[in-house]
Design an enzyme around this catalytic site. Structure first.
Site, mmCIF file in Angstrom:
data_model
loop_
_atom_site.group_PDB
_atom_site.id
_atom_site.type_symbol
_atom_site.label_atom_id
_atom_site.label_comp_id
_atom_site.label_asym_id
_atom_site.label_seq_id
_atom_site.Cartn_x
_atom_site.Cartn_y
_atom_site.Cartn_z
ATOM 1 N N SER A 194 0.889 -1.317 0.076
ATOM 2 C CA SER A 194 -0.013 -0.092 -0.184
ATOM 3 C C SER A 194 0.882 1.358 0.026
ATOM 4 O O SER A 194 0.505 2.422 -0.629
ATOM 5 C CB SER A 194 -1.060 0.022 1.356
ATOM 6 O OG SER A 194 -0.391 0.256 2.356
ATOM 7 N N ASN A 242 13.624 3.961 4.618
ATOM 8 C CA ASN A 242 12.655 2.813 5.178
ATOM 9 C C ASN A 242 11.318 3.677 5.944
ATOM 10 O O ASN A 242 11.649 4.645 6.618
ATOM 11 C CB ASN A 242 13.273 2.116 6.272
ATOM 12 C CG ASN A 242 12.345 0.717 6.815
ATOM 13 O OD1 ASN A 242 11.473 0.409 5.731
ATOM 14 N ND2 ASN A 242 12.227 0.722 8.048
ATOM 15 N N HIS A 283 8.641 3.197 8.777
ATOM 16 C CA HIS A 283 8.308 2.210 10.160
ATOM 17 C C HIS A 283 7.180 2.911 10.958
ATOM 18 O O HIS A 283 7.045 4.126 11.236
ATOM 19 C CB HIS A 283 9.509 2.133 11.352
ATOM 20 C CG HIS A 283 9.345 1.093 12.193
ATOM 21 N ND1 HIS A 283 9.568 -0.127 12.318
ATOM 22 C CD2 HIS A 283 9.166 1.348 13.618
ATOM 23 C CE1 HIS A 283 9.129 -1.017 13.108
ATOM 24 N NE2 HIS A 283 9.015 0.225 14.081
ATOM 25 N N ASP A 321 15.791 -0.916 11.417
ATOM 26 C CA ASP A 321 15.301 0.345 12.012
ATOM 27 C C ASP A 321 16.104 1.367 12.750
ATOM 28 O O ASP A 321 15.850 1.854 14.008
ATOM 29 C CB ASP A 321 14.016 -0.012 12.998
ATOM 30 C CG ASP A 321 12.929 -1.155 12.281
ATOM 31 O OD1 ASP A 321 12.684 -1.012 11.025
ATOM 32 O OD2 ASP A 321 12.507 -2.082 12.676
HETATM 33 C C1 GRF Z 1 4.081 -0.468 6.754
HETATM 34 O O1 GRF Z 1 3.112 -0.512 7.998
HETATM 35 C C2 GRF Z 1 5.322 0.034 6.941
HETATM 36 O O2 GRF Z 1 5.431 0.962 8.094
HETATM 37 C C3 GRF Z 1 5.997 -1.266 7.372
HETATM 38 O O3 GRF Z 1 5.482 -2.310 6.815
HETATM 39 C C4 GRF Z 1 4.227 -1.806 6.256
HETATM 40 C C5 GRF Z 1 4.005 -2.252 5.055
HETATM 41 O O4 GRF Z 1 2.681 -2.086 4.290
HETATM 42 N N1 GRF Z 1 7.691 -0.974 7.093
HETATM 43 P P1 GRF Z 1 2.448 -2.170 2.687
HETATM 44 O O5 GRF Z 1 2.950 -3.361 2.228
HETATM 45 O O6 GRF Z 1 3.097 -0.754 2.208
HETATM 46 O O7 GRF Z 1 1.099 -1.908 2.626
#
Ligand code: GRF
Length: 207
Positions: free
Chosen positions: A15, A109, A111, A152
């Site tokens: 997403s 990244n 998080h 992270d």
């Molecule tokens: C997100 O919550 C992001 O913060 C974490 O993994 C999740 C990925 O979700 N690193 P998506 O695949 O982008 O929907």
């Protein structure tokens, strides 16, 4: 302004990848997603890439005899597509020292919590939100950071707080944070595209 070339690494539903593609297509971000790479052949992220005519590649450690051979293939793939900024969007693998070195300060990244709390190995997906709720924290949030050799851990670029409510469960907290991710990640990429991200030690200056 010249568009920078992005390579997105994603393991799952993608997403965040979608929000980045949409922001680039709306012209809100001076960048173009040139390639999406996933360690998981079934990742919906690959499907999303194909839907937008973006190169979609399954690249897994399992296809190689060594971690080093995987790293070489990944770096070659990124270079072949002219990738200037690597964007991790739900990518479940640790980025090796070799890849970190090849793209030093050019890997981001996101998080779904306020680092340096609630991050590190095993802190992914719903585990993050479970840990936040169990801790009793009243505030959570999201973090975009530069990737280094540890999970992270690298310098923080952007953060935003999101309240934790008394009746929250991990799902409801995740659902409050995710839309903020979809806004913040394109913003961070735009800062990079504008050359506004300057790293000094653990601090990132964006002005
Ligand atoms: C997100 O919550 C992001 O913060 C974490 O993994 C999740 C990925 O979700 N690193 P998506 O695949 O982008 O929907």
């Amino acid at each position: 302004m010249r568009k920078i070339n992005l390579g997105v690494l994603a393991s799952g539903r993608g997403s965040n990848l979608q929000s980045i593609i949409d922001a680039t297509e709306r012209g809100e971000v001076d960048a173009e997603v040139r390639i999406v790479i996933s360690n998981n052949s079934k990742a919906y992220a690959l499907e999303r890439a194909r839907n937008h005519n973006i190169a979609a590649v399954h690249l897994s450690h399992k296809q190689f005899e060594s971690g080093d051979a995987f790293d070489d293939a990944l770096i070659e793939m990124l270079k072949k597509h002219g990738v200037e900024l690597v964007v991790l969007a739900g990518y479940m693998k640790l980025i090796s020292p070799k890849v970190c070195e090849a793209y030093r300060h050019r890997i981001l990244n996101i998080h779904p919590a306020l680092l340096p709390s609630f991050g590190g190995k095993g802190m992914y997906g719903m585990h993050v939100h479970e840990a936040v709720i169990e801790s009793g924290a009243k505030i959570s949030g999201l973090t975009v950071h530069i990737v280094d050799e540890q999970y992270d851990h690298g310098p923080i670029v952007l953060q935003k707080t999101v309240p934790v409510r008394d009746d929250d469960d991990p799902d409801s907290l995740a659902a409050r944070i995710l839309p903020e991710e979809h806004k913040m990640y394109p913003e961070a990429i735009q800062l990079f595209a504008e050359g506004k991200i300057r790293v000094e030690g653990r601090r990132v200056y964006t002005t």
